[in-house]
Scaffold this motif. Structure first.
Motif, PDB file in Angstrom:
ATOM      1  N   SER A 116      49.277  41.284  29.080  1.00 19.17           N
ATOM      2  CA  SER A 116      48.880  40.064  29.776  1.00 19.17           C
ATOM      3  C   SER A 116      49.937  39.653  30.797  1.00 19.17           C
ATOM      4  CB  SER A 116      48.654  38.940  28.767  1.00 19.17           C
ATOM      5  OG  SER A 116      48.389  37.718  29.415  1.00 19.17           O
ATOM      6  N   VAL A 117      51.215  39.781  30.436  1.00 16.98           N
ATOM      7  CA  VAL A 117      52.296  39.442  31.372  1.00 16.98           C
ATOM      8  C   VAL A 117      52.293  40.414  32.546  1.00 16.98           C
ATOM      9  CG1 VAL A 117      54.780  39.136  31.647  1.00 16.98           C
ATOM     10  CG2 VAL A 117      53.676  38.457  29.508  1.00 16.98           C
ATOM     11  N   ILE A 118      52.046  41.678  32.262  1.00 15.66           N
ATOM     12  CA  ILE A 118      51.995  42.684  33.331  1.00 15.66           C
ATOM     13  C   ILE A 118      50.819  42.410  34.267  1.00 15.66           C
ATOM     14  CG2 ILE A 118      51.683  45.139  33.813  1.00 15.66           C
ATOM     15  CD1 ILE A 118      53.052  45.662  31.065  1.00 15.66           C
ATOM     16  N   THR A 119      49.692  41.978  33.682  1.00 19.08           N
ATOM     17  CA  THR A 119      48.537  41.615  34.501  1.00 19.08           C
ATOM     18  C   THR A 119      48.868  40.443  35.413  1.00 19.08           C
ATOM     19  OG1 THR A 119      46.989  42.395  32.811  1.00 19.08           O
ATOM     20  CG2 THR A 119      46.131  40.848  34.447  1.00 19.08           C
ATOM     21  N   ASP A 120      49.671  39.510  34.907  1.00 21.77           N
ATOM     22  CA  ASP A 120      50.106  38.374  35.727  1.00 21.77           C
ATOM     23  C   ASP A 120      50.939  38.858  36.911  1.00 21.77           C
ATOM     24  OD1 ASP A 120      50.307  35.455  36.106  1.00 21.77           O
ATOM     25  OD2 ASP A 120      52.439  35.779  35.737  1.00 21.77           O
ATOM     26  N   LEU A 121      51.773  39.879  36.682  1.00 22.70           N
ATOM     27  CA  LEU A 121      52.549  40.471  37.777  1.00 22.70           C
ATOM     28  C   LEU A 121      51.611  41.096  38.807  1.00 22.70           C
ATOM     29  CD1 LEU A 121      55.090  41.521  39.193  1.00 22.70           C
ATOM     30  CD2 LEU A 121      55.068  43.462  37.598  1.00 22.70           C
ATOM     31  N   GLN A 122      50.590  41.799  38.328  1.00 20.18           N
ATOM     32  CA  GLN A 122      49.621  42.399  39.254  1.00 20.18           C
ATOM     33  C   GLN A 122      48.959  41.333  40.118  1.00 20.18           C
ATOM     34  OE1 GLN A 122      47.527  44.537  35.947  1.00 20.18           O
ATOM     35  NE2 GLN A 122      47.541  46.256  37.359  1.00 20.18           N
ATOM     36  N   SER A 123      48.630  40.195  39.511  1.00 15.21           N
ATOM     37  CA  SER A 123      47.971  39.121  40.266  1.00 15.21           C
ATOM     38  C   SER A 123      48.895  38.539  41.322  1.00 15.21           C
ATOM     39  CB  SER A 123      47.489  38.027  39.316  1.00 15.21           C
ATOM     40  OG  SER A 123      48.580  37.332  38.746  1.00 15.21           O
ATOM     41  N   LYS A 124      50.207  38.579  41.075  1.00 16.21           N
ATOM     42  CA  LYS A 124      51.167  38.078  42.059  1.00 16.21           C
ATOM     43  C   LYS A 124      51.362  39.083  43.197  1.00 16.21           C
ATOM     44  CE  LYS A 124      52.629  34.275  39.810  1.00 16.21           C
ATOM     45  NZ  LYS A 124      51.831  34.376  38.574  1.00 16.21           N
ATOM     46  N   LEU A 125      51.264  40.367  42.882  1.00 16.79           N
ATOM     47  CA  LEU A 125      51.510  41.409  43.883  1.00 16.79           C
ATOM     48  C   LEU A 125      50.290  41.679  44.761  1.00 16.79           C
ATOM     49  CD1 LEU A 125      53.498  44.044  41.768  1.00 16.79           C
ATOM     50  CD2 LEU A 125      54.411  42.514  43.526  1.00 16.79           C
ATOM     51  N   ALA A 126      49.101  41.518  44.207  1.00 13.45           N
ATOM     52  CA  ALA A 126      47.881  41.857  44.946  1.00 13.45           C
ATOM     53  C   ALA A 126      47.764  41.136  46.287  1.00 13.45           C
ATOM     54  CB  ALA A 126      46.651  41.592  44.078  1.00 13.45           C
ATOM     55  N   PRO A 127      47.997  39.803  46.379  1.00 10.86           N
ATOM     56  CA  PRO A 127      47.893  39.131  47.684  1.00 10.86           C
ATOM     57  C   PRO A 127      48.931  39.613  48.690  1.00 10.86           C
ATOM     58  CG  PRO A 127      47.846  37.536  45.884  1.00 10.86           C
ATOM     59  CD  PRO A 127      48.274  38.832  45.301  1.00 10.86           C
ATOM     60  N   LEU A 128      49.967  40.281  48.202  1.00  9.49           N
ATOM     61  CA  LEU A 128      51.020  40.789  49.082  1.00  9.49           C
ATOM     62  C   LEU A 128      50.740  42.205  49.549  1.00  9.49           C
ATOM     63  CD1 LEU A 128      54.090  39.492  47.018  1.00  9.49           C
ATOM     64  CD2 LEU A 128      52.907  38.360  48.900  1.00  9.49           C
ATOM     65  N   GLY A 129      49.578  42.717  49.168  1.00  6.38           N
ATOM     66  CA  GLY A 129      49.189  44.055  49.614  1.00  6.38           C
ATOM     67  C   GLY A 129      49.693  45.164  48.729  1.00  6.38           C
ATOM     68  N   VAL A 130      50.166  44.829  47.527  1.00 10.82           N
ATOM     69  CA  VAL A 130      50.687  45.834  46.592  1.00 10.82           C
ATOM     70  C   VAL A 130      49.886  45.731  45.299  1.00 10.82           C
ATOM     71  CG1 VAL A 130      52.670  46.624  45.265  1.00 10.82           C
ATOM     72  CG2 VAL A 130      52.994  45.719  47.571  1.00 10.82           C
TER      73      VAL A 130
END
Length: 371
Positions: free
Chosen positions: A170-184
């Motif tokens: 779940s924490v890793i998914t939160d990281l993904q959600s932060k990176l996605a708008p940045l194009g990563v």
């Protein structure tokens, strides 16, 4: 042909204007005269050009002359070289030396200055050159290795209840959600939750692929919105450790890469470089307060290298000063007066958000590059 008066420029130092009564300049060659016994002809040894020295008899006048006087005194007493707009010779880089100021009752509303300026060239004494930017890169690479090693040491999901793994995912998914708008993005990263070394390597790679300090900044506070895990049982304690390990991995990687990006970036002024240096250095300092000993030392090495690199670079950049034109004029003319280069008008326009470049209002303070 224009008269000589048309070529005179409004005088100022560090953007502070003043009037000129008279000016003296000295220069020439540095000559060591050798006279030998029993020889009639001496030998003059030329040691190079002497530094130019300018003695300017200046004054400020008007009902607000005291304010003008104090501003000029402040500019003369500031350390380091500055830009002098010489009434007769135009723009030059000088070091202010001794000055004298006098005021009399018979000439009320006026302060008269005698100021000595020295030509300021670039330091040319032999020095050992250290590639400060490369040192930031080396220390950053070393820090990322330590950050990954510490994560592998702290993060564990094997032989623990499934909900420990799920919470880490779940924490890793939160990281993904932060990176996605940045194009990563990498939707498979959570699949490596049981492989700490691979998980850390992939997370570091994703974060490192961000392209600017603005993007790295979004991760400086990663995890602030996550709930604290109660450490009531051994499994809960490991769950809390795992969450802290992911947070530290993300934050520290973003900070180290922000330092690398700051070192690789170009800056328009010394102030811009210093502000970026201080922001990243302060954030690294905050991270050090909660780091383990080995990570502390690694981040400290990055911080020291960054501060050294940015300080050296800022010293070679132009600083920002304020300048108040005495009359309304086009930006082209103002750039020519300040820099002897009309093409630098774009910097004045952008820096001060000037809407009508043909009419830069006189009497309004502007932000300009000093030199």
């Amino acid at each position: 042909m224009s008269e000589w008066r048309d070529k005179l420029q409004p005088a100022s130092f560090r953007g502070v204007p003043f009037h000129v009564e008279s000016n003296d300049q000295s220069g020439g060659r540095r000559v060591e005269l050798h006279e030998y016994p029993l020889r009639d002809e001496p030998y003059p040894e030329d040691l190079g050009r002497k530094a130019k020295t300018f003695t300017i008899n200046a004054y400020v006048i008007g009902d607000d002359y005291m304010t003008k006087r104090d501003a000029l005194i402040e500019s003369l007493e500031k350390s380091g070289a500055g830009t002098l707009i010489h009434r007769y010779y135009g723009q030059m880089r000088v070091q202010a030396g001794e000055y004298r100021v006098s005021e009399t009752n018979s000439e009320g509303g006026k302060a008269t200055f005698s100021i000595t300026f020295y030509e300021a060239g670039a330091a040319s004494a032999p020095t050992s050159i250290v590639n400060t930017k490369k040192r930031v890169a080396i220390k950053s690479d070393a820090a990322l290795e330590v950050i990954q090693e510490q994560f592998v040491q702290d993060f564990k999901t094997q032989s623990l209840p499934a909900w420990v793994t799920e919470q880490a995912q779940s924490v890793i998914t939160d990281l993904q959600s932060k990176l996605a708008p940045l194009g990563v993005a990498n939707s498979s990263i959570s699949e490596y939750v049981n492989l700490p070394s691979s998980l850390a390597g992939l997370a570091i790679g994703l974060i490192s692929s961000l392209s600017s300090i603005t993007q790295f900044r979004t991760l400086f506070g990663f995890g602030d919105d996550l709930a604290t895990v109660p450490k009531t049982t051994p499994s809960r304690k490991q769950q809390a450790t795992n969450q802290d390990a992911i947070i530290s991995l993300v934050r520290n990687t973003a900070l180290v890469e922000a330092a690398r990006d700051a070192s690789n970036s170009n800056y328009d002024s010394a102030e811009q470089a210093i502000n970026t240096r201080d922001e990243v250095a302060d954030a690294l300092d905050d991270a050090m307060q909660t780091a383990d000993d080995k990570t502390y030392m690694a981040i400290q090495d990055v911080r020291v290298a960054l501060v050294n690199d940015m300080t050296v670079r800022a010293a070679n950049l132009k600083s920002i000063s304020s300048f108040t034109p005495q009359a309304t004029m086009p930006a082209l003319v103002l750039a020519h007066n300040l820099y002897q280069d009309a093409l630098k008008d774009s910097d004045i326009i952008v820096r001060n958000n000037i809407k009508h470049p043909g009419f830069v209002l006189g009497g309004s303070s502007l932000e300009v590059l000093n030199g």
